[in-house]
Design an enzyme around this catalytic site. Structure first.
Site, PDB file in Angstrom:
ATOM      1  N   GLU A 212       6.412  -6.717  -2.913  1.00 35.85           N
ATOM      2  CA  GLU A 212       7.564  -7.298  -2.352  1.00 35.85           C
ATOM      3  C   GLU A 212       7.823  -8.660  -3.007  1.00 35.85           C
ATOM      4  O   GLU A 212       8.852  -8.999  -3.335  1.00 35.85           O
ATOM      5  CB  GLU A 212       7.347  -7.665  -0.937  1.00 35.85           C
ATOM      6  CG  GLU A 212       7.179  -6.446  -0.057  1.00 35.85           C
ATOM      7  CD  GLU A 212       5.994  -5.749   0.184  1.00 35.85           C
ATOM      8  OE1 GLU A 212       5.365  -5.042   1.083  1.00 35.85           O
ATOM      9  OE2 GLU A 212       5.002  -6.096  -0.755  1.00 35.85           O
ATOM     10  N   ARG A 268      -5.059 -14.297   4.640  1.00 40.10           N
ATOM     11  CA  ARG A 268      -4.716 -15.157   5.741  1.00 40.10           C
ATOM     12  C   ARG A 268      -5.360 -16.334   6.108  1.00 40.10           C
ATOM     13  O   ARG A 268      -5.340 -16.852   7.063  1.00 40.10           O
ATOM     14  CB  ARG A 268      -4.566 -14.280   6.797  1.00 40.10           C
ATOM     15  CG  ARG A 268      -6.113 -13.378   7.135  1.00 40.10           C
ATOM     16  CD  ARG A 268      -5.956 -12.365   8.261  1.00 40.10           C
ATOM     17  NE  ARG A 268      -7.253 -11.362   8.296  1.00 40.10           N
ATOM     18  CZ  ARG A 268      -7.475 -10.368   7.515  1.00 40.10           C
ATOM     19  NH1 ARG A 268      -6.780 -10.126   6.447  1.00 40.10           N
ATOM     20  NH2 ARG A 268      -8.462  -9.927   7.475  1.00 40.10           N
TER      21      ARG A 268
END
Length: 548
Positions: A212, A268
């Site tokens: 992506e 994260r």
């Protein structure tokens, strides 16, 4: 290994819950005037009131005993020691080193990583100062006005959440943009608003192969080269956060403008690293280092405070209490601060990607208890006019964190008073509820009688006894934000330890990626044979027909 559910501590909590659930919180407050005082804790500018929970001092004592049974203290020490607690990837988990403002040695594999961390911070400072001063010039010698971060997952959610939260600290000349979705609409709509002569793109990808991110990065590259008419423009309008120097150089980015991070930093948990470069570009390195300092202060609190006074431990234990003993399937995060509007989305990834698992650390399947709750939420007071109905009167128990800053960044004092009144009222209403007798009395005062009274009283009855935590910041600053985010990170770790999970891998993300790489060529070639299930085959054919 025996499951935690087999322990005497777990069984003691089950028995205690059966006794406690007969006592509403109303009664607990009525019987103890000092309940709120005894069930509040503060660390610096962060204050936690957890008194509006379905707990007593005995509950806390039993939950702490459960944490000790799960060896939370030992696992926490392993975390800070740089041990490879990420078993499936054989990695240390040491994002705390990124914000280690004490600069004491923190080692991975026996090597102190602090010199590397400090070197990247120095590199970031030099870059940010050039950018904010206007010394960094684009291909046509114009200063940068727009910064576009291209990343996904942790390379997007953390930076965008913090950048939005610290909007009052933005540099006046700069405007941030964040592109994450491979859906071309995201990039196309962003590029419409940009002048390539004054735009800088930050490409955040550890391997520089993330599909992506690289798809978006190449679209942005084509935009710059086409508009500015030269491949040489790439080096003036792109920097990278990566470890793949060869790929970065191949893209056209000067390796001197590549900012490194390490495999002991999970995606994260990476906003504290060079992944936070867009944050630093917008607020400056001094404010970015204040953010790190706040997180470090919470790290030290988590590392040293007794469990009964430890904010992340308390929040983690309360989460286990509701998820496993009250069957609460979700947890709401409700910031009463518009600047924190992306915090629930950030915590969705942080929590659900960390603890949304059904396999214990050493490979056993989990059968006797549930793990990660669904994390969701929106800013107050918007949420009050959307989903609070479900929290107040629905059939599901939904614990919630209410977060507010006492002092706003604006001068609209009446707005802040109304906001604070709603913040306070909602937690009180969720705790108290409204009995049918109280509802009837209110309606009778309005002159309503008979069947209408009976009907409305039933609908205006609130069960109450709905648990909330109230988290109050003195003011939303880089320091207090760092503390808040670090607190939630460690809460997630605490819950992962009690559930015996590896909170730092994400294999569930990988299967879809593998299948997508197989399907993509089938969409590119209308004659490619299909060997999926009948639904997927039919959908591929349906899309082929409409794509062409």
């Amino acid at each position: 290994m025996h499951a935690i559910t087999d322990s005497p501590e777990w069984k003691a909590l089950q028995n205690h819950k059966a006794e406690l659930e007969r006592t509403p919180m109303r009664a607990l407050f009525a019987s103890d005037p000092k309940r709120a005082e005894r069930m509040s804790r503060s660390v610096g500018p962060l204050f936690l009131d957890f008194s509006k929970n379905r707990i007593t001092e005995e509950t806390l004592h039993l939950l702490v005993k459960l944490a000790e049974r799960a060896q939370l203290r030992q696992t926490r020490d392993q975390l800070f020691a740089g041990d490879k607690i990420n078993l499936t990837e054989d990695r240390a988990v040491l994002h705390m080193a990124l914000r280690n403002r004490s600069n004491r040695p923190m080692c991975v594999g026996g090597v102190d990583v602090m010199p590397q961390v400090n070197a990247v911070l120095t590199q970031m400072r030099a870059f940010v100062e050039r950018l904010q001063s206007g010394a960094w010039r684009g291909h046509t010698n114009k200063p940068v006005t727009d910064i576009v971060n291209i990343g996904i997952g942790g390379s997007d959610l953390g930076p965008v959440m913090v950048t939005e939260a610290l909007r009052p600290y933005w540099h006046p000349r700069l405007q941030p943009h964040f592109v994450s979705n491979v859906d071309g609409s995201h990039m196309a709509e962003t590029l419409k608003r940009l002048d390539p002569e004054t735009t800088l793109f930050i490409v955040a990808s550890k391997t520089f192969t993330t599909q992506e991110t690289l798809t978006n990065a190449h679209t942005a590259r084509n935009f710059v080269v086409e508009k500015l008419g030269s491949e040489a423009a790439v080096a003036k309008h792109f920097v990278a956060v990566s470890t793949a120097e060869a790929e970065v150089k191949k893209f056209g980015i000067n390796p001197a403008n590549m900012f490194q991070f390490w495999d002991w930093v999970g995606g994260r948990y990476s906003l504290w690293s060079a992944i936070g470069l867009p944050i630093a570009c917008m607020v400056g390195m001094d404010a970015f280092e204040e953010l790190l300092g706040g997180a470090h202060a919470m790290d030290e609190h988590f590392r040293t405070a007794p469990f009964a006074d430890n904010l992340p431990v308390l929040l983690g234990l309360l989460g286990v209490w509701y998820a496993n003993f009250f069957d609460a399937a979700s947890h709401a995060v409700l910031p009463y601060d518009q600047y924190l509007h992306r915090l629930p989305a950030y915590l969705q990834q942080a929590d659900m990607e960390s603890n949304g698992k059904s396999t214990r650390r050493h490979g056993e399947r989990i059968g006797a208890y549930t793990t990660g709750p669904i994390i969701w939420g929106e800013p107050g007071t918007n949420g009050q006019h959307a989903f609070y109905q479900l929290i107040h009167q629905g059939t599901r128990l939904i614990p919630a964190d209410f977060i507010v800053a006492a002092k706003p960044h604006h001068a609209l004092k009446n707005h802040q008073r109304i906001l604070l009144a709603n913040f306070l009222a909602q937690t009180e209403a969720l705790m108290l509820g409204k009995t049918q007798d109280e509802a009837r009395a209110e309606l009778e005062k309005q002159g309503i009688q008979g069947d209408r009274l009976t009907l409305l009283a039933s609908h205006k009855t609130f069960p109450g006894n709905r648990p909330t935590n109230s988290i109050v910041l003195d003011e939303l600053t880089p320091t207090s934000l760092g503390m808040l985010v670090s607190m939630y990170e460690h809460k997630i770790f605490v819950q992962g330890v009690l559930w015996d999970l590896n909170s730092y891998d994400q294999w569930g993300v990988e299967l879809g990626k593998q299948l997508a790489s197989k399907i993509l060529p089938e969409l590119q070639d209308a004659n490619a044979p299909l060997a999926h299930d009948s639904s997927t085959n039919g959908l591929v054919q349906h899309l082929r027909a409409r794509w062409s």
